[in-house]
Design an enzyme around this catalytic site. Structure first.
Site, PDB file in Angstrom:
ATOM      1  N   ASN A   1       3.187  18.014   7.401  1.00 48.59           N
ATOM      2  CA  ASN A   1       1.831  18.481   7.577  1.00 48.59           C
ATOM      3  C   ASN A   1       1.528  18.500   9.023  1.00 48.59           C
ATOM      4  O   ASN A   1       2.334  18.004   9.997  1.00 48.59           O
ATOM      5  CB  ASN A   1       1.021  17.079   7.083  1.00 48.59           C
ATOM      6  N   HIS A   2       0.738  19.322   9.432  1.00 48.21           N
ATOM      7  CA  HIS A   2       0.250  19.502  10.889  1.00 48.21           C
ATOM      8  C   HIS A   2      -1.215  18.567  10.975  1.00 48.21           C
ATOM      9  O   HIS A   2      -1.704  18.257  10.225  1.00 48.21           O
ATOM     10  CB  HIS A   2      -0.274  20.979  10.899  1.00 48.21           C
ATOM     11  N   ASP A   3      -1.359  18.321  12.502  1.00 46.74           N
ATOM     12  CA  ASP A   3      -2.442  17.527  12.736  1.00 46.74           C
ATOM     13  C   ASP A   3      -3.865  18.509  12.523  1.00 46.74           C
ATOM     14  O   ASP A   3      -3.866  19.506  13.124  1.00 46.74           O
ATOM     15  CB  ASP A   3      -2.391  17.311  13.987  1.00 46.74           C
TER      16      ASP A   3
END
Length: 211
Positions: free
Chosen positions: A77-79
């Site tokens: 996941n990315h922020d």
């Protein structure tokens, strides 16, 4: 897998015999049939699960995982809390970084937890499991499904996003199968009662459980 004539099918492997990863727990007899040999089974199945990842991938016993299945864990996941999702920090690492600095890269506000696959789960060709899902015992994931939510035990799901298609058994039978939990029997009892395990006679399976 070994054929009657002694031919070894090298593309079907028991995963806990070919994977040694600190963030993976894989039960006995769970296999992966990928149609081609791989050098790194862990890296293929769960490409974003790294040794320092905070999450785990847990797979139960006697699961059947078909060609092309990918498991996307939380470390992928990315922020998403800011204006851009671009991982700038991934490309500014240098020798001054400590392990604590590296671990901070995984500390995202919307991160998911462990991905857990139960026992005797069949995951069809090309299916993708998204971060943090739990797949119940005895479930079936249809080919090319994208699983974004938890799947109840003994439920068939399919589609993108995957949705329940039908229960495999009525609620009473499913509960009985979970209580029996044949996958936890000693190997000798399983081998002696394969017909009961693969059949559809609940009374015979119950009898085998106490034999």
């Amino acid at each position: 897998m070994v054929m009657p004539d002694g031919t070894v099918v090298k593309t079907v492997v028991q995963l806990n015999q070919v994977i040694d990863h600190p963030r993976m727990e894989i039960g006995d007899f769970t296999y992966f049939g990928h149609l081609e040999e791989l050098e790194d089974y862990a890296g293929y199945l769960a490409p974003y699960l790294f040794p320092p990842s905070p999450e785990k991938l847990v797979i139960g016993k006697f699961c059947q995982i078909a060609h092309g299945v990918r498991i996307i864990t939380s470390s992928a996941n990315h922020d998403t809390s800011g204006f851009s999702t671009y991982p700038f920090s991934n490309f500014t690492m240098d020798s001054s970084m400590t392990m604590a600095d590296v671990l901070k890269l995984f500390d995202l506000p919307d991160r998911k937890g462990d991905t857990v696959i139960g026992n005797d789960v069949w995951i069809g060709m090309g299916a993708v499991l998204m971060p943090g899902v739990t797949i119940g015992d005895g479930a079936i994931i249809s080919a090319y499904s994208v699983v974004v939510k938890d799947v109840e035990p003994y439920t068939i799901v399919g589609g993108n996003p995957a949705k329940p298609l039908k229960p495999r058994f009525d609620e009473k039978t499913a509960k009985a199968l979970l209580d029996i939990a044949w996958w936890d029997w000693p190997k000798e009892r399983i081998e002696a009662n394969i017909d009961a395990i693969t059949g559809a006679n609940l009374a015979a399976l119950r009898a085998a459980a106490v034999s």
